[in-house]
Design a protein around this motif. Sequence first.
Motif, PDB file in Angstrom:
ATOM      1  N   ALA A  40       7.461  23.263  14.970  1.00  0.00           N
ATOM      2  CA  ALA A  40       6.079  23.706  14.712  1.00  0.00           C
ATOM      3  C   ALA A  40       5.943  25.203  14.983  1.00  0.00           C
ATOM      4  N   TYR A  43       6.892  27.313  11.901  1.00  0.00           N
ATOM      5  CA  TYR A  43       5.815  27.401  10.897  1.00  0.00           C
ATOM      6  C   TYR A  43       4.740  28.374  11.364  1.00  0.00           C
ATOM      7  N   GLN A  44       4.456  28.325  12.663  1.00  0.00           N
ATOM      8  CA  GLN A  44       3.393  29.169  13.200  1.00  0.00           C
ATOM      9  C   GLN A  44       3.781  30.644  13.154  1.00  0.00           C
ATOM     10  N   GLN A  50       2.694  24.351   5.544  1.00  0.00           N
ATOM     11  CA  GLN A  50       3.306  23.115   6.069  1.00  0.00           C
ATOM     12  C   GLN A  50       4.010  22.297   4.991  1.00  0.00           C
ATOM     13  N   ILE A 100       8.172  16.871  10.129  1.00  0.00           N
ATOM     14  CA  ILE A 100       7.728  18.267   9.991  1.00  0.00           C
ATOM     15  C   ILE A 100       8.835  19.140   9.376  1.00  0.00           C
ATOM     16  N   ALA A 103       8.776  18.372   5.548  1.00  0.00           N
ATOM     17  CA  ALA A 103       7.420  18.385   4.976  1.00  0.00           C
ATOM     18  C   ALA A 103       7.063  16.993   4.450  1.00  0.00           C
TER      19      ALA A 103
END
Length: 319
Positions: A40, A43-44, A50, A100, A103
């Motif tokens: 995560a 992605y941030q 996402q 995650i 996707a």
Amino acid sequence: MIINDLFFAKNILEQGELVAIPTETVYGLAANAFDAAAIAKIYQVKNRPQFNPLIIHSNSLERFSHWGIHLPESAMALAKAFSPGPITFVVPKSALIPDIVTAGQNTVAIRIPNHPIALQLLSELAFPLAAPSANLSGMVSPTSAEDVEAQLGSQIAAVLNGGKCGVGLESTIISFVGDTPKLLRLGGLSIEAIEQVLNLKLDTNALINNENPEAPGMLSRHYAPHTPLYLDAAELHLNEADYAEMAFIGFQKKHPKIIGSNQIILSERGNYAEAAQNLFAAIRQADALGKKLIIAELLPPENLGLAINDRLKRASVKG
Ligand code: AMP
Ligand code: MG
């Protein structure tokens, strides 16, 4: 912080934090592929949508197999010829891989990078690394530790130094999920080389259709410099004075009308691999000149020229 200590990088990754790592394609922003919370953070930090899945990396096919990720028989000849190397295989996913990473798809993309430092790091780790390019989403990919540090240095624990990337383009992605191997992304391994080993024509429909759900994240506008980049100077109706305000990225030869110091040539000897290695640094360098616009010349549409042209088109104003 740029570091040379591989075991320091290993430690950070084991704690669920991010490290940028060298590969032969481009630098990757790496995290433990089994740790959803660590993923995560990728992605941030990248501000990555996402829906755009990540490629996972390890140092051998045997280890992927051990984690329940298997290459089909039809991919073995390719793996034998080109892996470790700039080729990514999309295959059925294993339950060990958090949603995650993929996707939410039931397939996963795997690659063995051909870089001694990446391979050693991966062999020391008990898990694979998810590692997209170590740049903000939509920006130019980094091909040196300094490129990464300049853009993401304040947001990540460390950049492991591995020098300048040898290939300089992201991997070629092939899906082995259907009957015919499907090309999902042009990249650092040419179609010609792949088709010769497979002895068949790849299905290239996914490249034409940008909305194709099998190749999520292939956004038409990408690799974008701040300075508007154009591929066709003719459409701009330029007059002589405009040329002083232009930067140029050319394959072999300089543009006759643009100031020499505003020109970047990818390979004077016309070598595709050399041009690929220099491409992203050239876009950064042209952007840093701070001119009104950049004109880039497309390469002959063969060999790595195809992948280079793909990146130039995505970097251009028109996408
Ligand atoms: P990047 O990490 O920025 O090089 O992007 C990786 C690209 O790999 C994504 O944009 C997708 O197009 C592709 N990809 C990753 N995983 C999958 C998958 N499971 N199926 C299809 N394409 C994938
Ligand atoms: Mg990328």
